[in-house]
Design a protein around this motif. Structure first.
Motif, PDB file in Angstrom:
ATOM      1  N   MET A  70       0.883  -1.156   0.000  1.00  0.00           N
ATOM      2  CA  MET A  70       0.000   0.000   0.000  1.00  0.00           C
ATOM      3  C   MET A  70       0.925   1.212   0.000  1.00  0.00           C
ATOM      4  O   MET A  70       1.593   1.499   0.993  1.00  0.00           O
ATOM      5  N   SER A  71       0.994   1.903  -1.114  1.00  0.00           N
ATOM      6  CA  SER A  71       1.935   3.014  -1.219  1.00  0.00           C
ATOM      7  C   SER A  71       1.344   4.340  -0.751  1.00  0.00           C
ATOM      8  O   SER A  71       2.087   5.256  -0.413  1.00  0.00           O
ATOM      9  N   ARG A  72       0.015   4.436  -0.735  1.00  0.00           N
ATOM     10  CA  ARG A  72      -0.606   5.672  -0.265  1.00  0.00           C
ATOM     11  C   ARG A  72      -1.990   5.368   0.302  1.00  0.00           C
ATOM     12  O   ARG A  72      -2.725   4.552  -0.236  1.00  0.00           O
ATOM     13  N   ALA A  73      -2.329   6.048   1.387  1.00  0.00           N
ATOM     14  CA  ALA A  73      -3.661   5.942   1.984  1.00  0.00           C
ATOM     15  C   ALA A  73      -3.970   7.260   2.675  1.00  0.00           C
ATOM     16  O   ALA A  73      -3.077   7.891   3.234  1.00  0.00           O
ATOM     17  N   ASP A  74      -5.224   7.666   2.611  1.00  0.00           N
ATOM     18  CA  ASP A  74      -5.585   8.940   3.232  1.00  0.00           C
ATOM     19  C   ASP A  74      -6.110   8.783   4.662  1.00  0.00           C
ATOM     20  O   ASP A  74      -6.647   9.717   5.227  1.00  0.00           O
ATOM     21  N   CYS A  75      -5.920   7.608   5.243  1.00  0.00           N
ATOM     22  CA  CYS A  75      -6.343   7.395   6.633  1.00  0.00           C
ATOM     23  C   CYS A  75      -5.323   8.026   7.581  1.00  0.00           C
ATOM     24  O   CYS A  75      -4.174   8.267   7.215  1.00  0.00           O
ATOM     25  N   SER A  76      -5.735   8.255   8.809  1.00  0.00           N
ATOM     26  CA  SER A  76      -4.874   8.971   9.755  1.00  0.00           C
ATOM     27  C   SER A  76      -3.769   8.111  10.358  1.00  0.00           C
ATOM     28  O   SER A  76      -2.685   8.604  10.637  1.00  0.00           O
ATOM     29  N   ASP A  77      -4.012   6.814  10.538  1.00  0.00           N
ATOM     30  CA  ASP A  77      -3.018   5.998  11.242  1.00  0.00           C
ATOM     31  C   ASP A  77      -1.901   5.450  10.349  1.00  0.00           C
ATOM     32  O   ASP A  77      -0.828   5.144  10.829  1.00  0.00           O
ATOM     33  N   GLN A  78      -2.135   5.279   9.058  1.00  0.00           N
ATOM     34  CA  GLN A  78      -1.125   4.839   8.077  1.00  0.00           C
ATOM     35  C   GLN A  78      -0.513   3.467   8.390  1.00  0.00           C
ATOM     36  O   GLN A  78       0.589   3.163   7.948  1.00  0.00           O
ATOM     37  N   ILE A  79      -1.210   2.627   9.143  1.00  0.00           N
ATOM     38  CA  ILE A  79      -0.706   1.295   9.459  1.00  0.00           C
ATOM     39  C   ILE A  79      -0.540   0.467   8.191  1.00  0.00           C
ATOM     40  O   ILE A  79       0.450  -0.244   8.022  1.00  0.00           O
ATOM     41  N   VAL A  81       0.151   1.458   5.203  1.00  0.00           N
ATOM     42  CA  VAL A  81       1.302   1.925   4.427  1.00  0.00           C
ATOM     43  C   VAL A  81       2.599   1.458   5.087  1.00  0.00           C
ATOM     44  O   VAL A  81       3.527   1.011   4.411  1.00  0.00           O
ATOM     45  N   ARG A  82       2.661   1.526   6.406  1.00  0.00           N
ATOM     46  CA  ARG A  82       3.872   1.126   7.136  1.00  0.00           C
ATOM     47  C   ARG A  82       4.093  -0.378   7.139  1.00  0.00           C
ATOM     48  O   ARG A  82       5.190  -0.832   7.460  1.00  0.00           O
ATOM     49  N   GLN A  83       3.068  -1.157   6.789  1.00  0.00           N
ATOM     50  CA  GLN A  83       3.221  -2.613   6.795  1.00  0.00           C
ATOM     51  C   GLN A  83       4.273  -3.070   5.795  1.00  0.00           C
ATOM     52  O   GLN A  83       4.937  -4.071   6.001  1.00  0.00           O
ATOM     53  N   GLY A  84       4.438  -2.369   4.705  1.00  0.00           N
ATOM     54  CA  GLY A  84       5.454  -2.712   3.724  1.00  0.00           C
ATOM     55  C   GLY A  84       4.955  -3.709   2.690  1.00  0.00           C
ATOM     56  O   GLY A  84       3.759  -3.883   2.488  1.00  0.00           O
ATOM     57  N   LYS A  85       5.905  -4.380   2.044  1.00  0.00           N
ATOM     58  CA  LYS A  85       5.600  -5.285   0.943  1.00  0.00           C
ATOM     59  C   LYS A  85       5.199  -6.663   1.450  1.00  0.00           C
ATOM     60  O   LYS A  85       5.746  -7.152   2.443  1.00  0.00           O
ATOM     61  N   VAL A  86       4.255  -7.293   0.739  1.00  0.00           N
ATOM     62  CA  VAL A  86       3.872  -8.676   1.009  1.00  0.00           C
ATOM     63  C   VAL A  86       3.877  -9.442  -0.309  1.00  0.00           C
ATOM     64  O   VAL A  86       3.578  -8.867  -1.360  1.00  0.00           O
ATOM     65  N   SER A  87       4.210 -10.729  -0.252  1.00  0.00           N
ATOM     66  CA  SER A  87       4.274 -11.515  -1.485  1.00  0.00           C
ATOM     67  C   SER A  87       3.894 -12.974  -1.304  1.00  0.00           C
ATOM     68  O   SER A  87       3.720 -13.680  -2.291  1.00  0.00           O
ATOM     69  N   ALA A  88       3.776 -13.446  -0.072  1.00  0.00           N
ATOM     70  CA  ALA A  88       3.482 -14.861   0.159  1.00  0.00           C
ATOM     71  C   ALA A  88       1.974 -15.107   0.111  1.00  0.00           C
ATOM     72  O   ALA A  88       1.171 -14.248   0.477  1.00  0.00           O
ATOM     73  N   GLN A  89       1.630 -16.281  -0.351  1.00  0.00           N
ATOM     74  CA  GLN A  89       0.226 -16.671  -0.448  1.00  0.00           C
ATOM     75  C   GLN A  89      -0.456 -16.547   0.913  1.00  0.00           C
ATOM     76  O   GLN A  89       0.031 -17.023   1.916  1.00  0.00           O
ATOM     77  N   GLY A  90      -1.591 -15.831   0.948  1.00  0.00           N
ATOM     78  CA  GLY A  90      -2.333 -15.646   2.184  1.00  0.00           C
ATOM     79  C   GLY A  90      -2.000 -14.362   2.924  1.00  0.00           C
ATOM     80  O   GLY A  90      -2.716 -13.979   3.846  1.00  0.00           O
ATOM     81  N   ASP A  91      -0.921 -13.673   2.547  1.00  0.00           N
ATOM     82  CA  ASP A  91      -0.584 -12.398   3.181  1.00  0.00           C
ATOM     83  C   ASP A  91      -1.658 -11.360   2.871  1.00  0.00           C
ATOM     84  O   ASP A  91      -2.233 -11.356   1.784  1.00  0.00           O
ATOM     85  N   THR A  92      -1.909 -10.464   3.800  1.00  0.00           N
ATOM     86  CA  THR A  92      -2.921  -9.427   3.590  1.00  0.00           C
ATOM     87  C   THR A  92      -2.415  -8.071   4.060  1.00  0.00           C
ATOM     88  O   THR A  92      -1.579  -7.975   4.956  1.00  0.00           O
ATOM     89  N   ILE A  93      -2.957  -7.062   3.436  1.00  0.00           N
ATOM     90  CA  ILE A  93      -2.797  -5.677   3.888  1.00  0.00           C
ATOM     91  C   ILE A  93      -4.219  -5.162   4.069  1.00  0.00           C
ATOM     92  O   ILE A  93      -5.049  -5.281   3.166  1.00  0.00           O
TER      93      ILE A  93
END
Length: 120
Positions: A70-79, A81-93
């Protein structure tokens, strides 16, 4: 501390190490990204194709080098965006304020027919 307490503690630690080890050693790389907005399917995208996607009015994801973030979000907490990259099956943002779920799915076509996790 009794001998049985020590044995129980060691057993619990061993089970945890085995579980964590298999979780990280047997991870499968996903093939597609399924995006849901407000509980409804927004789209699915090939994880192998670099692309930029706007989700609704407030979120933006980037797919690069077989991973999504998630490179951009207009929410206040930005969690999300800070989670970073995911690539494994079943990973979620998940962006709770904007009700966006980005899930990495398994092999097959990126049309969502291969979705391996059900969110209820």
């Amino acid at each position: 501390m009794k001998r049985a307490d020590i044995i129980l503690g060691i057993t619990v630690l061993l089970v945890c190490f085995v579980w964590l080890g298999q979780r990280y050693l047997l991870r499968r790389t996903g093939a597609s990204v399924v995006v849901e907005l407000d509980g409804r399917r927004y789209g699915s995208y090939d994880l192998g194709e670099d692309q930029e996607i706007d989700i609704g009015e407030g979120n933006h994801i980037s797919i690069r080098d077989g991973a999504v973030q998630m490179s951009r979000a207009d929410c206040s907490d930005q969690i999300c965006v800070r989670q970073g990259k995911v690539s494994a099956q079943g990973d979620t943002i998940i962006c709770l304020p904007n009700r966006v779920v980005v899930r990495v799915s398994g092999g097959g076509q990126p049309d969502g027919a291969d979705v391996d996790m059900v969110v209820s």
